[in-house]
Design an enzyme around this catalytic site. Structure first.
Site, PDB file in Angstrom:
ATOM      1  N   ALA A   1     -19.172  11.082  -1.773  1.00 34.65           N
ATOM      2  CA  ALA A   1     -17.923  10.328  -1.893  1.00 34.65           C
ATOM      3  C   ALA A   1     -18.068   9.226  -2.936  1.00 34.65           C
ATOM      4  CB  ALA A   1     -17.557   9.721  -0.552  1.00 34.65           C
TER       5      ALA A   1
ATOM      6  N   ASN B   1       0.484   5.847  -0.271  1.00 32.45           N
ATOM      7  CA  ASN B   1      -0.411   6.997  -0.373  1.00 32.45           C
ATOM      8  C   ASN B   1       0.428   8.260  -0.202  1.00 32.45           C
ATOM      9  OD1 ASN B   1      -1.924   9.188   1.287  1.00 32.45           O
ATOM     10  ND2 ASN B   1      -3.558   8.042   0.311  1.00 32.45           N
TER      11      ASN B   1
ATOM     12  N   HIS C   1       0.859  -1.190   0.000  1.00 31.28           N
ATOM     13  CA  HIS C   1       0.000   0.000   0.000  1.00 31.28           C
ATOM     14  C   HIS C   1       0.891   1.234   0.000  1.00 31.28           C
ATOM     15  CE1 HIS C   1      -1.477   3.257   2.760  1.00 31.28           C
ATOM     16  NE2 HIS C   1      -2.418   3.302   1.845  1.00 31.28           N
TER      17      HIS C   1
END
Length: 348
Positions: free
Chosen positions: A303, A131, A129
């Protein structure tokens, strides 16, 4: 001609990084389906994005599933703006005292980021992951003006590895690559952000970390930072922090692709797959119960739910009182021991 703003520069950077990352995976497995690029616009408030998603749906005729390197993956960009309500402003002022707050007034915000999760098919290949994001809050613009004065800005991000089976050389490679990227900008960054990562990706109800960590950081700006020393070298100006973000962002492909290449074709058994799915269950638990980004996204009006839940694996498993991993001499048990007691991999 005006110089590009940080908003524009960061947006340009993350779109370029997205393309680089997706291309690296498509090159690694040229016979697999291509990533689906899905452009979208944010309804009601402002914004846009591009979701780069990989999936290989199982065939409907009973034939074997495609043996792609990746099982599910997403490399997503969002660039959004709108009005930040007073409750959110109050919370953010804890780290950014320059934001004005009067309990009634909403303020314009801008947020841009790249977020990715890669779930490989082989149980020996780890999930990863990453970000990287930029946030800005402005005063309300006067009528006829485009953007008000920026009153606060900051960067955040990180990258972390979640294996089902632990290979020390993979852990060392991942962490040392991130460490080298950090050390260009200050020797304190890697140990502080590594510790922060171990603390953040902690599944409280399981009393274990989600994976073997990496980096996690937030609220990097010119303001004093609660976790960083004032008297040591570190990025302090907006330009210096942006350079740091680019260094760690650019380290993603070299930190992960060599690991995936080593593990993607290893022989595996049904036992390996069972354990992989159990570990993915823990991944789901963290993301839905604790992850701030997921919770913030699900509470945000209009969203894009598909993008928020992109991080979840295609398949996961829960077993009542499973005994897998209880034998500390087993491969599964060795991973469990490390998840209970994080290791400083870059120093091994």
């Amino acid at each position: 001609m005006e110089s590009p703003t940080m908003r524009q520069r960061f947006e340009q950077y993350i779109f370029g990084l997205q393309e680089e990352i997706i291309t690296s995976f498509e090159t690694l497995d040229p016979n697999a389906p291509k990533f689906k690029r899905d452009s979208w616009l944010r309804e009601h408030q402002g914004g846009k994005g591009v979701s780069g998603v990989f999936f290989a749906p199982p065939p409907t005729d009973g034939s074997p599933s495609p043996q792609t390197v990746l099982e599910k993956a997403g490399v997503n960009i969002s660039v959004v703006h709108g009005m930040l309500p007073p409750a959110a402003i109050k919370e953010m002022r804890a780290d950014h005292s320059s934001i004005p707050y009067d309990e009634k007034t909403s303020l314009p915000f801008f947020a841009a980021g790249i977020s990715l999760v890669i779930h490989p098919r082989n149980p020996h290949a780890p999930t990863v992951h990453a970000n990287y994001r930029y946030f800005e809050i402005s005063e309300k613009a006067a009528e006829g003006e485009g953007t008000g004065k920026v009153v606060a800005w900051w960067f955040g991000g990180g990258s972390d590895l979640t294996p089902s089976y632990l290979y020390d050389e993979d852990a060392r490679h991942f962490h040392t690559t991130l460490q080298k990227a950090c050390n260009q900008h200050g020797s304190e960054l890697y140990p502080v952000f590594k510790k922060w990562c171990d603390e953040y990706f902690y599944i409280v109800h399981r009393q274990e970390t989600r994976g073997i960590g990496g980096l996690f950081f937030d609220d990097l700006s010119t303001e004093k930072h609660a976790r960083l020393s004032d008297d040591v070298k570190r990025p302090r100006s907006q330009e210096e922090i942006f350079d740091f973000i680019k260094a760690v962002g650019n380290s993603f492909v070299p930190s992960y692709l060599p690991i995936l290449e080593r593990r993607m074709s290893m022989p595996s058994t049904d036992q390996h797959r069972r354990w992989q799915l159990l570990r993915r269950g823990r991944y789901v638990e963290f993301n839905l119960v604790y992850d701030r980004g997921t919770k913030f996204g699900l509470k945000t009006p209009s969203a894009r739910i598909e993008s928020i839940l992109m991080s979840l694996p295609e398949t996961a498993r829960w077993e009542y009182m499973t005994d897998m991993g209880s034998d500390l001499q087993s491969e599964e048990g060795r991973l469990n021991a490390v998840l209970k007691q994080p290791i400083n991999w870059a120093e091994l």
